[in-house]
Design a protein around this motif. Sequence first.
Motif, mmCIF file in Angstrom:
data_model
loop_
_atom_site.group_PDB
_atom_site.id
_atom_site.type_symbol
_atom_site.label_atom_id
_atom_site.label_comp_id
_atom_site.label_asym_id
_atom_site.label_seq_id
_atom_site.Cartn_x
_atom_site.Cartn_y
_atom_site.Cartn_z
ATOM 1 N N TRP A 6 0.879 -1.163 0.000
ATOM 2 C CA TRP A 6 0.000 0.000 0.000
ATOM 3 C C TRP A 6 0.913 1.208 0.000
ATOM 4 O O TRP A 6 1.617 1.477 0.952
ATOM 5 N N PHE A 14 -7.101 6.170 -4.338
ATOM 6 C CA PHE A 14 -8.235 5.994 -3.438
ATOM 7 C C PHE A 14 -8.879 7.329 -3.070
ATOM 8 O O PHE A 14 -10.116 7.435 -2.984
ATOM 9 N N ALA A 50 -7.567 3.241 10.359
ATOM 10 C CA ALA A 50 -7.253 3.536 8.946
ATOM 11 C C ALA A 50 -8.336 4.425 8.338
ATOM 12 O O ALA A 50 -9.129 3.997 7.489
ATOM 13 N N GLY A 52 -8.158 6.864 6.224
ATOM 14 C CA GLY A 52 -8.069 7.224 4.807
ATOM 15 C C GLY A 52 -8.469 8.671 4.593
ATOM 16 O O GLY A 52 -8.037 9.574 5.313
ATOM 17 N N TRP A 55 -14.035 9.724 5.394
ATOM 18 C CA TRP A 55 -15.499 9.830 5.280
ATOM 19 C C TRP A 55 -16.209 9.299 6.518
ATOM 20 O O TRP A 55 -17.222 9.855 6.947
ATOM 21 N N ASP A 73 -4.005 6.371 10.676
ATOM 22 C CA ASP A 73 -3.665 5.911 9.325
ATOM 23 C C ASP A 73 -2.149 5.745 9.215
ATOM 24 O O ASP A 73 -1.392 6.386 9.948
ATOM 25 N N GLY A 74 -1.732 4.904 8.280
ATOM 26 C CA GLY A 74 -0.306 4.667 8.077
ATOM 27 C C GLY A 74 0.283 5.532 6.988
ATOM 28 O O GLY A 74 1.489 5.509 6.764
ATOM 29 N N PHE A 98 -0.167 5.301 12.498
ATOM 30 C CA PHE A 98 -0.070 3.969 13.110
ATOM 31 C C PHE A 98 0.284 2.936 12.052
ATOM 32 O O PHE A 98 0.226 3.201 10.844
ATOM 33 N N LEU A 100 -0.750 -0.926 11.084
ATOM 34 C CA LEU A 100 -1.700 -2.027 11.299
ATOM 35 C C LEU A 100 -0.998 -3.323 11.704
ATOM 36 O O LEU A 100 -1.593 -4.199 12.329
ATOM 37 N N PHE A 101 0.278 -3.443 11.338
ATOM 38 C CA PHE A 101 1.013 -4.673 11.621
ATOM 39 C C PHE A 101 1.714 -4.641 12.980
ATOM 40 O O PHE A 101 2.359 -5.602 13.355
ATOM 41 N N SER A 119 -13.034 0.877 8.063
ATOM 42 C CA SER A 119 -13.574 0.629 6.731
ATOM 43 C C SER A 119 -12.435 0.281 5.775
ATOM 44 O O SER A 119 -11.479 1.063 5.625
HETATM 45 C C1 LIG Z 1 -8.706 1.309 1.079
HETATM 46 S S1 LIG Z 1 -8.173 2.605 2.125
HETATM 47 C C2 LIG Z 1 -9.599 2.824 3.174
HETATM 48 C C3 LIG Z 1 -9.627 4.180 3.805
HETATM 49 C C4 LIG Z 1 -10.916 4.562 4.524
HETATM 50 N N1 LIG Z 1 -11.097 3.827 5.750
HETATM 51 C C5 LIG Z 1 -12.101 4.404 3.601
HETATM 52 O O1 LIG Z 1 -12.952 3.545 3.818
HETATM 53 O O2 LIG Z 1 -12.182 5.173 2.641
HETATM 54 C C6 LIG Z 1 -7.038 1.760 3.161
HETATM 55 C C7 LIG Z 1 -6.351 2.656 4.183
HETATM 56 O O3 LIG Z 1 -5.530 1.851 5.011
HETATM 57 C C8 LIG Z 1 -4.274 2.485 5.177
HETATM 58 N N2 LIG Z 1 -3.286 1.424 5.361
HETATM 59 C C9 LIG Z 1 -2.968 0.436 4.496
HETATM 60 N N3 LIG Z 1 -2.043 -0.371 5.035
HETATM 61 C C10 LIG Z 1 -1.761 0.119 6.267
HETATM 62 C C11 LIG Z 1 -0.890 -0.265 7.318
HETATM 63 N N4 LIG Z 1 -0.114 -1.319 7.219
HETATM 64 N N5 LIG Z 1 -0.865 0.477 8.452
HETATM 65 C C12 LIG Z 1 -1.648 1.565 8.578
HETATM 66 N N6 LIG Z 1 -2.509 1.979 7.614
HETATM 67 C C13 LIG Z 1 -2.556 1.277 6.472
HETATM 68 C C14 LIG Z 1 -4.053 3.284 3.919
HETATM 69 O O4 LIG Z 1 -3.195 4.389 4.127
HETATM 70 C C15 LIG Z 1 -5.472 3.718 3.569
HETATM 71 O O5 LIG Z 1 -5.803 4.972 4.133
#
Ligand SMILES: C[S@@+](CC[C@H](N)C(=O)[O-])C[C@H]1O[C@@H](n2cnc3c(N)ncnc32)[C@H](O)[C@@H]1O
Length: 243
Positions: A6, A14, A50, A52, A55, A73-74, A98, A100-101, A119
């Motif tokens: 990502w 996105f 996360a 994003g 919304w 968010d990461g 943050f 997620l892992f 989401s």
């Molecule tokens: C598909 S987007 C969804 C964003 C938002 N929640 C939405 O529904 O529109 C995935 C989100 O996860 C975050 N993300 C992906 N991998 C991540 C990780 N390892 N640690 C933290 N955030 C992560 C991305 O930066 C992104 O904002």
Amino acid sequence: MMDQKWNESDTEVFLRYGRVFVPERGELAKTFIDLIPANHDEDFVVVDIATGGGWLTETIASTFPKAHVIALDGSPEMLKYTKDRLEQYADRLEFRHFDLFDASWLNDLPNKVRCFVSSLAIHHITFQQKQDLFKKLYSNLHNNGALLIADIVKPVNEIGRRSMSRSWDDVTKKQSLNLEGNLQAYEYFLNTEWNLFEHPDDPVDKPSTLLEQLNALQQAGFSDIDAWWVKAGHALFGGYKYE
Ligand SMILES: C[S@@+](CC[C@H](N)C(=O)[O-])C[C@H]1O[C@@H](n2cnc3c(N)ncnc32)[C@H](O)[C@@H]1O
């Protein structure tokens, strides 16, 4: 470290097309609000895992005028964009970087989180990591709290995969026309092979079946577990914690 798959170009796509690519985001937003266990005038804490483009954070902040949202968010780019965009709620929003892992982010939370929401992010971690995360979220949750997740789910068989793929394609095409007035977003969805039910090979995506995740919620201790909305291989599901 964020998962290497990502990256900031995913972020850009996105932010540009998320509202087209996510099935029925408006309905999802209303369903989240239905399910959050709080009165509209209550002062409580929600964590958006996360956030994003924000919304869901925005939906919660605008519906519950005293709610405090910790938006994680990461992606530094996402965090900056969303912090700027939601400036009007600045006194009730806190943006945190943050990973997620790495569950260490859970150590810095206030001890009374009423609701964890997320989401389209949890599918980036393995099933084992989901199980661990659900347990940790349960123990960090206020009594009378909830964990509410909207995410992609893994099809249980080939017939289901084909249906999810067809349905996501249909809804994206419809939303491209309805929301943007043309098929540009839909063509982008096709060209970038965004429909993971058709192109399941991207290692960034590790969806689990809905049933696996409902069972994992039960094992983590949650009650009143359900899936309240399901569409095109996406589901809003979760559970509650009681005293
Ligand atoms: C598909 S987007 C969804 C964003 C938002 N929640 C939405 O529904 O529109 C995935 C989100 O996860 C975050 N993300 C992906 N991998 C991540 C990780 N390892 N640690 C933290 N955030 C992560 C991305 O930066 C992104 O904002």
